[in-house]
Every structure is written in structure tokens, then in C-alpha cells.
Scaffold this motif. Structure first.
Motif, mmCIF file in Angstrom:
data_model
loop_
_atom_site.group_PDB
_atom_site.id
_atom_site.type_symbol
_atom_site.label_atom_id
_atom_site.label_comp_id
_atom_site.label_asym_id
_atom_site.label_seq_id
_atom_site.Cartn_x
_atom_site.Cartn_y
_atom_site.Cartn_z
ATOM 1 N N ALA A 48 44.113 8.485 -34.473
ATOM 2 C CA ALA A 48 43.253 9.076 -35.498
ATOM 3 C C ALA A 48 42.402 10.207 -34.942
ATOM 4 C CB ALA A 48 42.398 7.997 -36.156
ATOM 5 N N GLY A 107 30.376 6.711 -28.330
ATOM 6 C CA GLY A 107 31.488 6.296 -29.169
ATOM 7 C C GLY A 107 31.173 4.988 -29.867
ATOM 8 N N ILE A 108 31.848 4.763 -30.965
ATOM 9 C CA ILE A 108 31.615 3.530 -31.717
ATOM 10 C C ILE A 108 32.271 2.340 -31.008
ATOM 11 C CG2 ILE A 108 32.195 2.342 -33.880
ATOM 12 C CD1 ILE A 108 31.428 4.938 -35.310
ATOM 13 N N ILE A 109 33.412 2.563 -30.387
ATOM 14 C CA ILE A 109 34.050 1.438 -29.677
ATOM 15 C C ILE A 109 33.111 0.900 -28.588
ATOM 16 C CG2 ILE A 109 36.013 0.671 -28.292
ATOM 17 C CD1 ILE A 109 37.648 2.894 -29.720
ATOM 18 N N PRO A 110 32.592 1.749 -27.693
ATOM 19 C CA PRO A 110 31.640 1.222 -26.708
ATOM 20 C C PRO A 110 30.438 0.535 -27.368
ATOM 21 C CG PRO A 110 32.197 3.505 -26.204
ATOM 22 C CD PRO A 110 32.866 3.178 -27.489
ATOM 23 N N TYR A 134 41.590 -2.270 -37.757
ATOM 24 C CA TYR A 134 41.538 -1.414 -36.576
ATOM 25 C C TYR A 134 41.474 -2.339 -35.344
ATOM 26 C CZ TYR A 134 39.503 2.017 -33.347
ATOM 27 O OH TYR A 134 39.242 2.822 -32.283
ATOM 28 N N PHE A 137 38.405 -3.731 -33.199
ATOM 29 C CA PHE A 137 37.483 -4.768 -33.683
ATOM 30 C C PHE A 137 37.837 -6.085 -32.986
ATOM 31 C CE2 PHE A 137 36.360 -2.915 -38.175
ATOM 32 C CZ PHE A 137 35.903 -1.767 -37.558
ATOM 33 N N CYS A 182 34.693 -2.616 -42.028
ATOM 34 C CA CYS A 182 35.057 -1.198 -41.987
ATOM 35 C C CYS A 182 34.882 -0.596 -43.381
ATOM 36 C CB CYS A 182 36.515 -1.095 -41.520
ATOM 37 S SG CYS A 182 36.928 0.493 -40.836
ATOM 38 N N ASN A 186 39.822 1.256 -42.474
ATOM 39 C CA ASN A 186 40.993 1.666 -41.699
ATOM 40 C C ASN A 186 41.808 0.405 -41.447
ATOM 41 O OD1 ASN A 186 42.839 2.507 -39.772
ATOM 42 N ND2 ASN A 186 41.343 2.833 -38.150
ATOM 43 N N ASP A 214 31.009 -0.447 -39.979
ATOM 44 C CA ASP A 214 31.510 0.732 -39.273
ATOM 45 C C ASP A 214 31.916 1.770 -40.313
ATOM 46 O OD1 ASP A 214 32.779 2.638 -37.799
ATOM 47 O OD2 ASP A 214 34.159 1.282 -36.772
ATOM 48 N N ILE A 216 32.590 5.063 -39.814
ATOM 49 C CA ILE A 216 33.053 6.274 -39.115
ATOM 50 C C ILE A 216 33.932 7.161 -40.000
ATOM 51 C CG2 ILE A 216 35.086 5.164 -38.071
ATOM 52 C CD1 ILE A 216 34.572 6.857 -35.541
ATOM 53 N N HIS A 217 34.636 6.569 -40.963
ATOM 54 C CA HIS A 217 35.549 7.362 -41.794
ATOM 55 C C HIS A 217 34.893 7.871 -43.088
ATOM 56 C CE1 HIS A 217 39.203 6.575 -39.433
ATOM 57 N NE2 HIS A 217 38.725 5.365 -39.236
ATOM 58 N N SER A 247 32.523 12.412 -35.142
ATOM 59 C CA SER A 247 33.756 12.605 -34.382
ATOM 60 C C SER A 247 35.018 12.661 -35.229
ATOM 61 C CB SER A 247 33.891 11.484 -33.353
ATOM 62 O OG SER A 247 33.862 10.215 -33.992
ATOM 63 N N LYS A 248 35.143 11.774 -36.211
ATOM 64 C CA LYS A 248 36.381 11.768 -37.014
ATOM 65 C C LYS A 248 36.425 12.989 -37.927
ATOM 66 C CE LYS A 248 38.380 7.928 -35.991
ATOM 67 N NZ LYS A 248 39.001 8.216 -34.752
ATOM 68 N N SER A 258 28.271 8.876 -30.825
ATOM 69 C CA SER A 258 28.226 8.223 -32.136
ATOM 70 C C SER A 258 26.805 7.745 -32.424
ATOM 71 C CB SER A 258 29.191 7.046 -32.190
ATOM 72 O OG SER A 258 28.740 6.013 -31.342
HETATM 73 C C1 LIG Z 1 37.214 2.107 -37.770
HETATM 74 C C2 LIG Z 1 37.087 2.866 -36.490
HETATM 75 N N1 LIG Z 1 36.024 2.682 -35.701
HETATM 76 C C3 LIG Z 1 35.872 3.354 -34.539
HETATM 77 C C4 LIG Z 1 36.834 4.259 -34.117
HETATM 78 C C5 LIG Z 1 36.656 4.978 -32.821
HETATM 79 O O1 LIG Z 1 35.348 5.331 -32.623
HETATM 80 P P1 LIG Z 1 34.888 6.134 -31.333
HETATM 81 O O2 LIG Z 1 35.889 7.185 -31.045
HETATM 82 O O3 LIG Z 1 33.544 6.665 -31.715
HETATM 83 O O4 LIG Z 1 34.769 5.130 -30.219
HETATM 84 C C6 LIG Z 1 37.960 4.483 -34.906
HETATM 85 C C7 LIG Z 1 39.002 5.410 -34.462
HETATM 86 O O5 LIG Z 1 40.063 5.494 -34.985
HETATM 87 C C8 LIG Z 1 38.089 3.770 -36.119
HETATM 88 O O6 LIG Z 1 39.145 3.946 -36.923
#
Ligand SMILES: Cc1ncc(COP(=O)(O)O)c(C=O)c1O
Length: 402
Positions: A48, A107-110, A134, A137, A182, A186, A214, A216-217, A247-248, A258
Motif C-alpha cells: 500500500a 509509523g503506525i505499525i511501531p 491488515y 494488527f 480499522c 483495510n 487506526d 490511516i486510510h 503517509s498513505k 505518524s
Molecule cells: C491499516 C494500516 N495501518 C497501518 C499501516 C502502516 O502504517 P505505517 O506505515 O505508518 O507504519 C498500513 C499500511 O498499509 C495500514 O493499511
């Protein structure tokens, strides 16, 4: 349009995950994995990020910051960043929040990994997600050694919905500590209605569950559609955390930045005590510029994307009528049920499409569960590439012997 989304940009030699990292990410393989296609012959519809140029005003802001000549240790000290964020959330999405609730993360993942570890201090704590999901998660939960509980979305005629009977049962029986939600979703692209979010929110509140929404989208939507920030649906719920990012929407995921809104004061203190909160100065400049100057670019990008969705929908209806797909309200992702066309012996969908069609995509068990027979197509690309990708998918799925 002021911006050119038809431009095809060469990403070779940029260490892009999209071009150079697919073996590891999709196939869990190293460079020795080979395909009937050379790397640059693939149509890449997987991870993505977008094939569109990161907007000029963002690159300009980064260059301007670079011209200040010193790139020393940096944090968000000035109120300008917060102003840019809340001005954006207010004018685009009709919500805002106090300054002290905003923290940032690379980033959202971290951020998810951190939040799960702060909230779920016992290994017995359970975390609920909706599936398909996603995958990160799930990874954030398993990395902290916690138990995952999933509730499967219901799919009927291209429409995805939450299974509230199942959710009620899970909330009543499982003692859920945290939900990672989400919004919009996603991979299905669903913009949840206010009523759906209220119903989900009632369950969360009734069980005093932590909720990470989350979002992000959220800024990537079909023109004219609004989404519902969870913060508006639960204006007073202290255990709500919202994650979102530039970011997205602006194609700048590599800048690793993020936003996280944490209402609960105690959790915020834990975050502040443990989080390494220095910023990359170039990232900060670029991300601030996105929210200060991004309206027109984003509107044009969303309009271009809407055309890509319309094209994809009519292509699928015409050539793959047994596939199940409706244009989603949000994201640049098309979640398509192609099970009617798959040979019985195909279990690894990404491998099948890579080897047989020369298309890199995600699908099947990459989305935790409830995703067999689905492929996820990233449509954020010049239409010429999209057309070629769809043509290849159609050729494979309609070839004789299927
Ligand atoms: C729902 C969701 N959260 C987080 C992320 C990634 O977030 P980040 O790049 O800020 O770590 C994505 C990326 O595809 C996503 O789809």
C-alpha cells in the motif's frame, strides 16, 4: 487538473519495498527466488504505497529544511505542527483534539507494537480484531505474546458488514482487553456508518475495553464521501486511541512518521516515559507541509483514483462477471473475490498471480483469516499500468482449462 497522475516514475535503485522487497514481504523468500518474469516486467499491485509522485510542495518543504544546513537532534517543539494537524482534521474531517493528547511515532505499525505492550501487560490479555485484517494488527499482538480473538466480517454481494451477534458473544465470553479497529477498513475499503461505529463503540464502552482506531486510510475516499472519526462517535471515552498519518494519502510512507492521539493521561505518561520521541527533521517538515498545503493535490488524487475504481469495476463486470467486487468508499485498494475462477489446486494466490500472470498482488491468507479466494489490488497508479495489470489478471483467470 494541476497535477499529472499519468506520469510513470522509475523507482529502480531507490531501495523501494515495492520494487525490491516483494520476495521477502510476499513470499518470505530471499533473492534466490526466481519467476518467469524479470523484476521490472511485473505489474506491481501489492504493497500500500502509490505510484504517484509525492507532491511537489512536500518535496519543496523538505528541500527548504535541508537548506537550513544543520540536521541535528529534532523534536516537535514548535506549536506549528499541532496547528497544521488539527487544522487539517477540522477542515477535512470535522474533528479535533487538545494539544496534549498528540504524540508522534515513526509509523503506525511501531506505534501499535508499543501501544499493545503498554496496554496488555499480562500475556493473558486478549485483543480483538475484525477479519480479514491488515496483517500487522495480528503481528503486533503476537509479538507481545497476547492472544488474538477474531470476528469475521460478513460478505454479501460485495458489501462487508460487522457480525454484531458474533461480536456480542466475543465481548461477553472472552474478556477482551483491547480492540484494534480499522476505520476505514483495510482491505475491504469499508467506510463504517455512524450507526455501525456507535454499536461497536457501545460494546467497547460496556466492557471498558481499550480501543485503537487506526484511521490511516481516512483521507483516501471517493469524492463526496465523508468518514466518521471514532473520536466523534465516542467523544468522552477515555480509553480511545486514534492513529492516523499523512503517509498513505500523500505517498510518503518512507518518511516514517505518524500521529497518535492518546486521551488517557496515564497511558500518555507511560508512552512518554518509554517512547524515544526524536524526529527526523526532514520528515517533520514534509509531514507538516502535507497538512498545510495538501488539499488541492489530495482532491485531484482522489478524483483520479475514483476513475481508476470505475474503470476497474466495469472491467471486472465485463470480463470477470463471476468475480465479486463493489467499489469501496475508501482506500486505494480493491478487495476482489475471484474464487469462482481459481483452479482447485491453487492455494497460494500471490504466487499463482506472480508466476502465471506477472502481477504482484496480495491476497488469501496474508489477511489473517476470512480471506480465502480474495485478491487485494492496489489501484493507486497511472491508468496505463492499471489497464495492463487487469488485462493480465483477466487473461489468466479466463484461460482455457479453468
Ligand atoms: C491499516 C494500516 N495501518 C497501518 C499501516 C502502516 O502504517 P505505517 O506505515 O505508518 O507504519 C498500513 C499500511 O498499509 C495500514 O493499511
Amino acid at each position: 487538473m494541476a497535477y499529472d497522475f499519468d506520469q510513470i516514475i522509475d523507482r529502480k535503485g531507490t531501495n523501494a519495498l515495492n520494487t525490491d522487497g516483494f520476495r521477502g514481504y510476499i513470499f518470505n523468500a530471499d533473492d534466490s527466488m526466481t519467476f518467469p518474469y524479470a523484476d521490472d516486467e511485473f505489474i506491481r499491485m501489492w504493497v500500500a504505497d502509490m505510484e504517484f509522485a509525492t507532491p511537489d510542495f512536500i518535496r519543496e518543504a523538505i528541500k527548504n529544511r535541508l537548506d537550513r544546513q544543520i540536521l541535528g537532534y529534532t523534536k516537535v517543539f514548535s506549536p506549528d505542527y499541532y496547528q497544521a494537524v488539527v487544522s487539517w482534521t477540522e477542515r477535512r474531517n470535522d474533528w479535533t483534539f487538545p494539544k496534549e493528547e498528540l504524540v508522534t511515532a515513526p509509523g503506525i505499525i511501531p506505534a501499535l507494537y508499543e501501544l499493545v505492550s503498554y496496554i496488555c501487560q499480562s500475556k493473558d490479555d486478549k485483543v480483538l480484531i475484525l477479519t480479514p485484517s491488515y496483517a500487522y494488527f495480528e503481528k503486533a499482538v503476537s509479538a507481545n505474546g497476547n492472544q488474538l480473538v477474531t470476528s469475521q466480517l460478513i460478505h454479501k454481494d460485495g458489501h462487508f458488514s460487522m457480525d454484531f451477534d458474533d461480536l456480542e458473544e466475543k465481548f461477553n465470553q472472552e474478556d477482551i482487553k483491547l480492540c484494534i479497529f480499522c476505520n476505514p477498513h483495510n482491505p475491504t475499503g469499508r467506510i463504517w456508518t455512524e450507526e455501525e461505529l456507535q454499536r461497536f463503540g457501545q460494546l467497547v464502552q460496556a466492557h471498558n475495553t481499550w480501543l485503537i482506531s487506526d484511521e490511516i486510510h481516512c483521507d483516501i475516499r471517493r469524492p463526496g464521501l465523508a468518514y466518521h472519526p471514532f473520536a466523534k462517535v465516542l467523544p468522552d471515552y477515555d480509553r480511545l486511541i486514534v492513529t492516523f498519518a499523512q503517509s498513505k494519502a500523500f505517498n510518503m510512507a518512507g518518511l516514517m512518521f505518524s500521529n497518535v492521539v492518546i486521551r488517557n493521561q496515564e497511558l500518555r505518561q507511560i508512552w512518554k516515559a518509554n517512547h524515544y520521541d526524536f524526529e527526523n527533521p526532514l520528515s517533520l517538515a514534509g509531514n507538516q507541509a502535507a497538512y498545510e498545503k495538501g488539499d488541492q493535490w489530495l482532491d485531484e488524487m482522489n478524483a483520479y483514483l475514483a476513475d481508476n475504481f470505475t474503470f476497474t469495476k466495469s472491467f471486472i463486470d465485463q470480463y470477470l462477471p463471476q468475480a465479486n467486487f463493489e467499489i469501496p468508499g475508501a482506500t486505494y485498494l480493491a478487495w476482489v473475490d475471484v474464487s469462482a475462477y481459481l483452479p482447485d489446486d491453487v492455494t497460494d494466490l500471490p504466487l499463482y498471480f506472480a508466476n502465471e500472470a506477472g502481477v504482484l498482488l496480495e491476497g488469501g491468507d496474508m489477511f489473517v483469516n476470512n480471506s480465502d479466494g480474495y485478491i487485494r489490488l492496489n489501484l493507486a497508479m497511472p491508468q496505463a499500468i492499471l489497464q495492463e495489470g487487469l488485462k493480465r489478471i483477466k487473461k489468466l483467470l479466463t484461460q482455457k482449462g479453468h
